[in-house]
Design a protein around this motif. Structure first.
Motif, mmCIF file in Angstrom:
data_model
loop_
_atom_site.group_PDB
_atom_site.id
_atom_site.type_symbol
_atom_site.label_atom_id
_atom_site.label_comp_id
_atom_site.label_asym_id
_atom_site.label_seq_id
_atom_site.Cartn_x
_atom_site.Cartn_y
_atom_site.Cartn_z
ATOM 1 N N ASP A 115 0.720 0.554 0.156
ATOM 2 C CA ASP A 115 0.651 -0.484 -0.872
ATOM 3 C C ASP A 115 2.063 -0.711 -1.399
ATOM 4 O OD1 ASP A 115 -1.571 -1.164 -3.634
ATOM 5 O OD2 ASP A 115 0.441 -1.925 -3.260
ATOM 6 N N VAL A 116 2.648 -1.841 -1.027
ATOM 7 C CA VAL A 116 4.047 -2.110 -1.331
ATOM 8 C C VAL A 116 4.299 -2.102 -2.835
ATOM 9 C CG1 VAL A 116 5.837 -3.879 -1.239
ATOM 10 C CG2 VAL A 116 4.510 -3.344 0.804
ATOM 11 N N GLN A 117 3.423 -2.725 -3.596
ATOM 12 C CA GLN A 117 3.645 -2.793 -5.042
ATOM 13 C C GLN A 117 3.523 -1.418 -5.690
ATOM 14 O OE1 GLN A 117 0.982 -6.010 -6.293
ATOM 15 N NE2 GLN A 117 2.782 -7.330 -6.467
ATOM 16 N N GLU A 118 2.621 -0.588 -5.165
ATOM 17 C CA GLU A 118 2.494 0.768 -5.696
ATOM 18 C C GLU A 118 3.759 1.573 -5.401
ATOM 19 O OE1 GLU A 118 -1.084 2.788 -4.568
ATOM 20 O OE2 GLU A 118 -0.234 4.767 -4.989
ATOM 21 N N VAL A 119 4.262 1.448 -4.172
ATOM 22 C CA VAL A 119 5.499 2.137 -3.810
ATOM 23 C C VAL A 119 6.650 1.643 -4.678
ATOM 24 C CG1 VAL A 119 7.196 2.493 -1.980
ATOM 25 C CG2 VAL A 119 4.756 2.572 -1.444
ATOM 26 N N ALA A 120 6.711 0.326 -4.887
ATOM 27 C CA ALA A 120 7.788 -0.247 -5.701
ATOM 28 C C ALA A 120 7.764 0.306 -7.113
ATOM 29 C CB ALA A 120 7.661 -1.764 -5.720
ATOM 30 N N ARG A 121 6.561 0.441 -7.678
ATOM 31 C CA ARG A 121 6.459 0.988 -9.041
ATOM 32 C C ARG A 121 6.887 2.454 -9.086
ATOM 33 N NH1 ARG A 121 1.744 -2.249 -9.148
ATOM 34 N NH2 ARG A 121 0.480 -0.478 -8.427
ATOM 35 N N ARG A 169 13.202 -2.923 -6.030
ATOM 36 C CA ARG A 169 12.901 -4.351 -5.918
ATOM 37 C C ARG A 169 12.670 -4.776 -4.487
ATOM 38 N NH1 ARG A 169 17.111 -9.010 -7.083
ATOM 39 N NH2 ARG A 169 15.995 -10.683 -6.060
ATOM 40 N N PHE A 170 13.383 -4.131 -3.531
ATOM 41 C CA PHE A 170 13.247 -4.476 -2.115
ATOM 42 C C PHE A 170 12.799 -3.249 -1.330
ATOM 43 C CE2 PHE A 170 16.203 -7.683 -3.635
ATOM 44 C CZ PHE A 170 15.715 -8.836 -3.049
ATOM 45 N N ILE A 171 11.973 -3.487 -0.336
ATOM 46 C CA ILE A 171 11.531 -2.425 0.557
ATOM 47 C C ILE A 171 11.773 -2.859 2.000
ATOM 48 C CG2 ILE A 171 9.455 -1.331 1.510
ATOM 49 C CD1 ILE A 171 8.402 -0.997 -1.301
ATOM 50 N N VAL A 172 12.332 -1.943 2.781
ATOM 51 C CA VAL A 172 12.474 -2.136 4.221
ATOM 52 C C VAL A 172 11.411 -1.285 4.901
ATOM 53 C CG1 VAL A 172 13.986 -1.954 6.226
ATOM 54 C CG2 VAL A 172 14.957 -2.440 3.976
ATOM 55 N N GLU A 173 10.643 -1.893 5.773
ATOM 56 C CA GLU A 173 9.670 -1.132 6.554
ATOM 57 C C GLU A 173 9.685 -1.665 7.980
ATOM 58 O OE1 GLU A 173 5.645 -3.750 5.640
ATOM 59 O OE2 GLU A 173 5.804 -1.708 4.885
ATOM 60 N N GLY A 174 9.113 -0.899 8.885
ATOM 61 C CA GLY A 174 9.114 -1.343 10.276
ATOM 62 C C GLY A 174 8.347 -0.391 11.163
ATOM 63 N N CYS A 233 5.906 -9.895 -3.118
ATOM 64 C CA CYS A 233 5.285 -9.350 -1.903
ATOM 65 C C CYS A 233 5.518 -10.253 -0.687
ATOM 66 C CB CYS A 233 3.787 -9.112 -2.091
ATOM 67 S SG CYS A 233 3.451 -7.629 -3.058
ATOM 68 N N ASN A 234 6.511 -11.123 -0.768
ATOM 69 C CA ASN A 234 6.837 -11.985 0.366
ATOM 70 C C ASN A 234 7.796 -11.283 1.317
ATOM 71 O OD1 ASN A 234 5.294 -14.146 -0.554
ATOM 72 N ND2 ASN A 234 6.986 -14.989 -1.767
ATOM 73 N N HIS A 235 7.631 -11.540 2.616
ATOM 74 C CA HIS A 235 8.587 -11.083 3.615
ATOM 75 C C HIS A 235 9.720 -12.110 3.658
ATOM 76 C CE1 HIS A 235 5.184 -8.623 4.735
ATOM 77 N NE2 HIS A 235 5.922 -7.956 5.589
ATOM 78 N N ILE A 236 10.884 -11.711 3.186
ATOM 79 C CA ILE A 236 11.992 -12.671 3.143
ATOM 80 C C ILE A 236 12.903 -12.548 4.362
ATOM 81 C CG2 ILE A 236 11.962 -12.792 0.643
ATOM 82 C CD1 ILE A 236 14.423 -11.013 0.594
ATOM 83 N N TRP A 237 12.670 -11.552 5.179
ATOM 84 C CA TRP A 237 13.439 -11.403 6.422
ATOM 85 C C TRP A 237 12.669 -10.492 7.357
ATOM 86 C CZ3 TRP A 237 15.338 -6.644 8.165
ATOM 87 C CH2 TRP A 237 16.115 -6.697 9.320
ATOM 88 N N ALA A 238 12.646 -10.829 8.633
ATOM 89 C CA ALA A 238 11.991 -9.988 9.629
ATOM 90 C C ALA A 238 12.702 -10.176 10.966
ATOM 91 C CB ALA A 238 10.513 -10.341 9.763
ATOM 92 N N GLU A 239 12.691 -9.134 11.769
ATOM 93 C CA GLU A 239 13.374 -9.200 13.066
ATOM 94 C C GLU A 239 12.682 -8.263 14.037
ATOM 95 O OE1 GLU A 239 16.483 -11.298 13.690
ATOM 96 O OE2 GLU A 239 15.162 -11.034 15.380
ATOM 97 N N LYS A 240 12.743 -8.608 15.320
ATOM 98 C CA LYS A 240 12.207 -7.761 16.383
ATOM 99 C C LYS A 240 13.312 -7.518 17.393
ATOM 100 C CE LYS A 240 9.492 -9.591 19.456
ATOM 101 N NZ LYS A 240 8.290 -10.219 20.047
#
Length: 526
Positions: free
Chosen positions: A192-198, A203-208, A229-236
């Motif tokens: 849960d991104v918001q739980e982790v953020a709290r 403010r920003f989380i990198v995951e992959g 909770c928007n993905h503002i950047w993604a790459e493969k």
């Protein structure tokens, strides 16, 4: 190793019980094996440790290649800001091993928990820097990457990649990166991104994720704004897995540079929405950095904001460096002005490096000022330091290419320009294309140079002059005359003599080559 220890050396403190390294009270990210290598060197400070001794101590009896140790030593040096050629901490003894050469004070952690050890001298550790740098830094967490391979044993790859990203991001003063110990508690595909953020206050989380398929590896990464909770950047990334550390280095470099660029852009958007009267020094820098410097109004407002940042925080090195860039730009754009603005740029840039010697951009801007003053040795020294401090910064990498153009190494510059775009495929400031074109022009690749110059659409004389020269050398005199006319309309006092009065080249052959091309295009001599 004899129990839990704390080691103090220079501005650093390493705690084995906390498994953390600090510099001036701030945590420094260091992946586990590199941390163990540093600990072993500190435990035997002043002693020569052989390659085999370090491999046995850190990796036990596992079969690993010497290259693994070399990489860990490189990571240790990077974390400490050390130089292998002129070491302050880790000395290489050729063909024999390594030695930690700085004075080390060792304290038993048990003694520290029960009270001060009066018989042991503890080197003082400075407090974290106040306000602007520490409070304004953007908080970021890098979660452990998910291992999507069928083999659970491949988790080392996904964990190692996340650790490398933490290490590289920690080199940026604008980011407050949570430690591996804090981030890696949140392991799992469906966090849960918001739980982790709290919990981590970020403010920003990198995951992959990482998936190995035979001799290939697929890595995905995304940057999440926890406020929306928007993905503002993604790459493969799809790569051949011929050498795992090379793959990690390439992927980490791309992720780090692109991530930092997106964070800067996101913060700049937020800063522009705030009234200027409410901005702190850091926010002034953000807003000024986001403005179009090539436009007179943008440059004037950026100058005002950088001056305001310095007034708010006189010890803000980065603000001094950016104001230096405004001053030398003012001098550069005026072909008939005096050197007062350039002199002020030098004083500001030197002050920036003095205040923040570990900020790569401060060194890069000082290198550019030194180039314009014709001090090529200092220029080379500071641009090298910039890329040593932050080799994943696409701006520093492109700046290196630009400086090499004028240091007589245009052939080498081409690789640096290519590297900047490899790091960040979105990198395209107008000066980048101009300088890339200049490198191609100086290496007699005129058609490719004209193609690079075509990326620049504004009518600035600094872009138009070399483009006219390139077209003339191609024999396209119609295009060359058009560029000359546009250039003279933009800058009626422009001449070949004044052009070289503002642009210093180390090699006379480069001056002669470019001057003849400008003559062929039809520019006045003086």
């Amino acid at each position: 190793m004899n129990g839990s220890q704390t080691y103090d050396f220079d501005r650093f403190r390493l705690s084995t019980v906390r498994h953390e390294l600090f510099r001036d009270g701030q945590p420094v990210a260091l992946e586990p094996k590199a941390f163990c290598v540093l600990t072993e060197l500190l435990e035997h400070g002043g002693e020569l440790l052989s390659h085999n001794a370090l491999l046995d101590a850190v990796w036990g009896h596992r079969h690993v290649t010497p290259g693994v140790l070399n990489r860990s030593i490189a990571l240790v040096r990077r974390a400490l800001g050390d130089d292998s050629e002129h070491p302050r901490y880790v000395q290489t003894v050729h063909a024999l091993g390594y030695r930690f050469i700085a004075p080390v004070t060792r304290v038993d952690d048990a003694a520290m928990r029960t009270g001060p050890a009066a018989s042991v001298a503890i080197a003082p550790v400075a407090s974290p820097p106040p306000e602007t740098k520490s409070l304004a830094a953007v908080p970021v967490a890098v979660l452990p990457f998910a291992n999507m391979s069928d083999d659970p044993g491949q988790a080392f790859l996904s964990d190692g990649l996340a650790e490398d990203i933490i290490t590289e991001l920690s080199r940026w003063h604008m980011l407050a990166v949570r430690s591996r110990a804090a981030s890696f508690r949140h392991r799992g595909v469906a966090v849960d991104v918001q739980e982790v953020a709290r919990e981590l206050d970020v403010r920003f989380i990198v995951e992959g994720s990482v998936r190995r398929m035979g001799e290939r590896v697929r890595i995905t990464a995304q940057l999440i704004d926890t406020e929306s909770c928007n993905h503002i950047w993604a790459e493969k990334f799809d790569r051949t897995l011929s050498e795992i550390f090379d793959v990690q280095d390439e992927v980490v470099g791309t992720i780090v540079a692109t991530l930092v660029g997106r964070v800067q852009a996101r913060d700049a958007e937020r800063a522009r929405r705030k009234p200027p009267s409410s901005l702190a020094a850091y926010e002034c820098v953000l807003r000024g950095n986001a403005l179009p410097w090539a436009e007179p109004e943008g440059r004037a407002e950026a100058t005002r904001l950088f001056e305001q940042a310095i007034a708010l925080d006189p010890d803000y090195g980065f603000a001094h460096a950016l104001l230096a860039a405004m001053r030398y730009g003012q001098w550069y754009d005026d072909p008939v002005g005096d050197d007062a603005a350039l002199d002020e740029a030098l004083a500001l840039a030197m002050r920036g490096v003095e205040l923040d010697p570990d900020e790569s951009t401060c060194h890069s801007i000082l290198a550019q000022v030194c180039h314009l003053r014709g001090d090529f040795d200092l220029c080379a020294q500071h641009i090298r330091r910039a890329v040593e401090l932050n080799p994943s910064n696409q701006w520093n990498v492109a700046d290196m290419g630009m400086m090499l153009n004028y240091l007589g190494e245009a052939g080498q510059a081409l690789a640096w320009f290519e590297r900047a775009r490899q790091i960040d495929p979105y990198f395209d400031p107008p000066w980048y294309w101009r300088e890339y074109g200049m490198a191609l022009l100086l290496t007699h690749r005129y058609r490719e140079a004209a193609e690079m110059f075509s990326h620049v659409t504004d009518r600035n004389f600094l872009h138009l002059a070399p483009r006219a020269a390139s077209n003339a050398l191609l024999g396209d005199m119609q295009a060359a005359r058009r560029d000359v006319a546009d250039c003279m309309a933009e800058q009626p006092d422009f001449s070949i003599e004044r052009y070289f009065a503002k642009l210093s080249f180390k090699r006379q052959a480069d001056i002669d080559h470019l001057a003849e091309a400008l003559r062929q295009a039809g520019f006045p001599e003086s």
